[in-house]
Design an enzyme around this catalytic site. Sequence first.
Site, mmCIF file in Angstrom:
data_model
loop_
_atom_site.group_PDB
_atom_site.id
_atom_site.type_symbol
_atom_site.label_atom_id
_atom_site.label_comp_id
_atom_site.label_asym_id
_atom_site.label_seq_id
_atom_site.Cartn_x
_atom_site.Cartn_y
_atom_site.Cartn_z
ATOM 1 N N GLY A 54 39.234 15.576 -37.834
ATOM 2 C CA GLY A 54 39.967 16.594 -38.564
ATOM 3 C C GLY A 54 40.221 16.273 -40.022
ATOM 4 O O GLY A 54 40.159 17.158 -40.881
ATOM 5 N N ASP A 199 23.926 18.120 -33.422
ATOM 6 C CA ASP A 199 22.627 17.874 -32.785
ATOM 7 C C ASP A 199 21.487 18.196 -33.750
ATOM 8 O O ASP A 199 20.487 17.478 -33.820
ATOM 9 C CB ASP A 199 22.488 18.730 -31.516
ATOM 10 N N HIS A 226 25.342 21.236 -25.417
ATOM 11 C CA HIS A 226 25.821 20.249 -26.394
ATOM 12 C C HIS A 226 26.293 18.981 -25.690
ATOM 13 O O HIS A 226 27.322 18.419 -26.032
ATOM 14 C CB HIS A 226 26.955 20.859 -27.225
#
Length: 360
Positions: A54, A199, A226
Amino acid sequence: KDSTHPPRAHPNVIFNGTMLGLAARRTGIRAFAQQRGFASGFKVCVCGGAGGIGQPLSLLMAMDSKVTELSVQDIQGAMVPAAGVAADLSHLEYPSKVTGYAIDPKLPPVDQLEAALTGCSLVLVPAGVPRKPGMTRDDLFNINASIAAGIGAACAKYCPDAILALIVNPVNSVVPAVAELYKKHGLDSKKVVGVTTLDVVRANKFVSEISGVPVSDVDVTVIGGHAGKTILPVLSGTPVANLPEAELHALDARIQDAGTEVVNAKAGAGSATLSMAYAGARFGKSVLRGLSGEKTVECAYVESNLTPLPFFTSKVVLGKNGVEELVPLPTLTAYEQQRFDEASAQLGEEIEKGLAFARK
């Protein structure tokens, strides 16, 4: 230039007959552009903004020229207070107003996030807990799905038209759970998006390193999901397509397991926080460009009709309404088709886990 790059050393510029310093130049030119409809500003919230992902994600979003207001939200008792992160970011030479918000994790987020979320066009959610020793995957899912659902309920109330970009794992299950929550509220479930950009970022970098092609010229389509084997990079359409089969298979496996590569290199002291923040910001910036009217394309995990599965990662077109179009899947080789079938089987189970959570 991308706004994540440091500003060049041009301290002054003439604008409208006046010599402006760097900060004034940014603010003045931006205001000039907004008055004439050349640009629009957005409010963005990073939920979990004081954590390992974050903080750098908040930094990168605060540096985006399209962000006029940034909410950094986390829980009370976080290792770094959200207000501290916001204060730190508020000193940057960018016009975004940054505010910190800390909520009591024992109380519903919907009762505490009105100020943080009202007016948001994009909510990025790296909130959640990592898997700890002795914690099963079901334990991890139930905790993180509850966190994501709480944030989702607050977004449904205070910024129902915002793009809700979920980074919290396990994405394969959490996105379906929150999308179902949106449906229960009568909202557009396509506003709920799973961020799979890391990815793509990894695949692009690895392909570039092997092929010698500049990474800026590499664009690997990554489909499926994912996590682990659900991650399917379509390498047949890249500069490494003619590698020996064994090397292609090894590269495929490396992209799937790249997160473990980082965890091992950090010797258990952390995970892929910086690269995830970079990837999250890349996706967030693409969303904002789309909302501004500049259509962009990114891979993302979304509600989909491209396969028999109700959710799937593919390239999507981002526009003024968020996800506006699903790009058809590329042609696959025999090996990729085999991987597609394996990925779909696993992904189907993980989607069902999310849908079952939503039905509780």
